[in-house]
Design a protein around this motif. Structure first.
Motif, PDB file in Angstrom:
ATOM      1  N   SER A  56      -8.169  -2.920   4.213  1.00  0.00           N
ATOM      2  CA  SER A  56      -9.568  -2.808   4.474  1.00  0.00           C
ATOM      3  C   SER A  56     -10.592  -2.956   3.509  1.00  0.00           C
ATOM      4  O   SER A  56     -11.730  -3.777   3.505  1.00  0.00           O
ATOM      5  N   THR A  57     -10.224  -2.448   2.290  1.00  0.00           N
ATOM      6  CA  THR A  57     -11.101  -2.187   1.226  1.00  0.00           C
ATOM      7  C   THR A  57     -11.015  -3.710   0.513  1.00  0.00           C
ATOM      8  O   THR A  57     -12.110  -4.291   0.029  1.00  0.00           O
ATOM      9  N   LYS A  58      -9.855  -4.396   0.366  1.00  0.00           N
ATOM     10  CA  LYS A  58     -10.002  -5.744  -0.347  1.00  0.00           C
ATOM     11  C   LYS A  58     -10.626  -6.747   0.759  1.00  0.00           C
ATOM     12  O   LYS A  58     -11.148  -7.822   0.217  1.00  0.00           O
ATOM     13  N   LEU A  59     -10.267  -6.618   1.931  1.00  0.00           N
ATOM     14  CA  LEU A  59     -10.733  -7.285   2.925  1.00  0.00           C
ATOM     15  C   LEU A  59     -12.356  -7.360   2.739  1.00  0.00           C
ATOM     16  O   LEU A  59     -13.011  -8.448   2.874  1.00  0.00           O
TER      17      LEU A  59
END
Length: 321
Positions: free
Chosen positions: A5-8
């Motif tokens: 979720s963070t990288k997205l």
């Protein structure tokens, strides 16, 4: 590259910042969008321990180029002096994109990055400065920087053994093509950028699957893997009738109407690049593989080969307007 979720979220910020630069008519909004891009890209590349120092170098170089760009624009608007601040704008944008002679930081950084991060460096991260160039700089002033990158980047590829460095210099060589295309038409730039990014994604995906980091590792692969990589290399170099030749042919057709000298220079540079790729491919294909003669044939990905050789079909469907 696993998409948590963070990288997205960071990837969405990067893509949004590029769209903001593309649609913005204000320099200040474009500059803010590039800073958003920088802040979102730093966490993406700081995954491993060896990238901590490199990410700081990347941040310092991008910060210096952004500060120089902002300062030169302010001085150009504030003072009516005989000093031409466009040269400082050119230097800052060249430093941000990693064009010659401000390219060493990008080559050293790409050697430490993963393959997917290398793809982001070669594609999305170069798009924002390229969109700003035609808005602020006259085409004639950018001829000398483009000539340096066109001629010296293929020559620097001759004695490179690292695949990431080879792809980095290939990106430097293709940057002037993108800049010329955006001076001609934004639609042509988007077409060239999409095809170039697709070819890079296919190549880097194949490198990641085969765990290839150096050129001499290709001799250990099967004949079909070598053929697949060979077609991809030829397509990126722009040899007909591959997919990579199609946008370059459109650029040369339109550029020939503006200046035939520049089109001949770009064509000569393309000959040098193709010669280097063919020399690299011939040495790889002549070497015998170190695998056993009797092994099970892996499934061939026909889609990758089809994408690279469908350039001739495009000549029948499209034409430069």
């Amino acid at each position: 590259m696993l998409m948590n979720s963070t990288k997205l979220m960071f990837m969405m910020i990067i893509i949004t910042s590029v769209i903001m630069v593309y649609s913005s008519s204000s320099f200040f909004m474009s500059w803010m969008s590039m800073e958003m891009n920088l802040i979102a890209f730093l966490p993406v590349i700081t995954k491993s321990k060896k990238m901590k120092d490199q990410s700081m170098k990347y941040f310092i170089i991008q910060n210096i180029s952004s500060s120089t760009l902002l300062l030169s624009v302010i001085l150009n608007l504030k003072f009516e002096t005989p000093i031409n601040f466009e040269k400082f704008i050119i230097i800052s944008l060249m430093m941000k994109m990693g064009m010659m002679p401000f390219h060493l930081w990008m080559i050293n950084l790409m050697e430490k990055l993963s393959w997917m991060n290398c793809f982001l460096m070669n594609s999305i991260q170069k798009m924002s400065p390229m969109l700003i160039i035609p808005q602020m700089i006259n085409f004639k002033l950018f001829l000398l920087p483009m000539t340096i990158s066109l001629l010296f980047a293929p020559i620097a590829m001759m004695k490179m053994n690292s695949m990431k460095k080879l792809i980095g210099y290939s990106s430097i060589y293709n940057s002037p093509w993108m800049i010329v295309s955006i001076y001609i038409s934004k639609k042509l730039f988007v077409l060239f950028f999409f095809i170039y990014s697709t070819l890079n994604l296919l190549l880097m995906k194949k490198m990641k699957m085969n765990n290839m980091m150096f050129l001499n590792q290709m001799t250990e692969k099967s004949t079909m893997t070598k053929m697949n990589l060979m077609i991809n290399f030829i397509s990126i170099s722009g040899m007909p009738p591959t997919m990579g030749f199609f946008p370059k042919w459109m650029i040369l057709m339109k550029l020939n109407e503006i200046s035939w000298i520049i089109s001949m220079m770009m064509l000569f540079s393309s000959f040098i690049s193709t010669f280097i790729y063919m020399k690299m491919i011939s040495s790889i294909m002549m070497n015998q593989t170190t695998k056993k003669k009797f092994f099970k044939m892996k499934k061939i990905n026909e889609l990758e080969i089809l994408i690279n050789i469908m350039g001739m079909a495009n000549f029948l469907m499209f034409k430069p307007n």
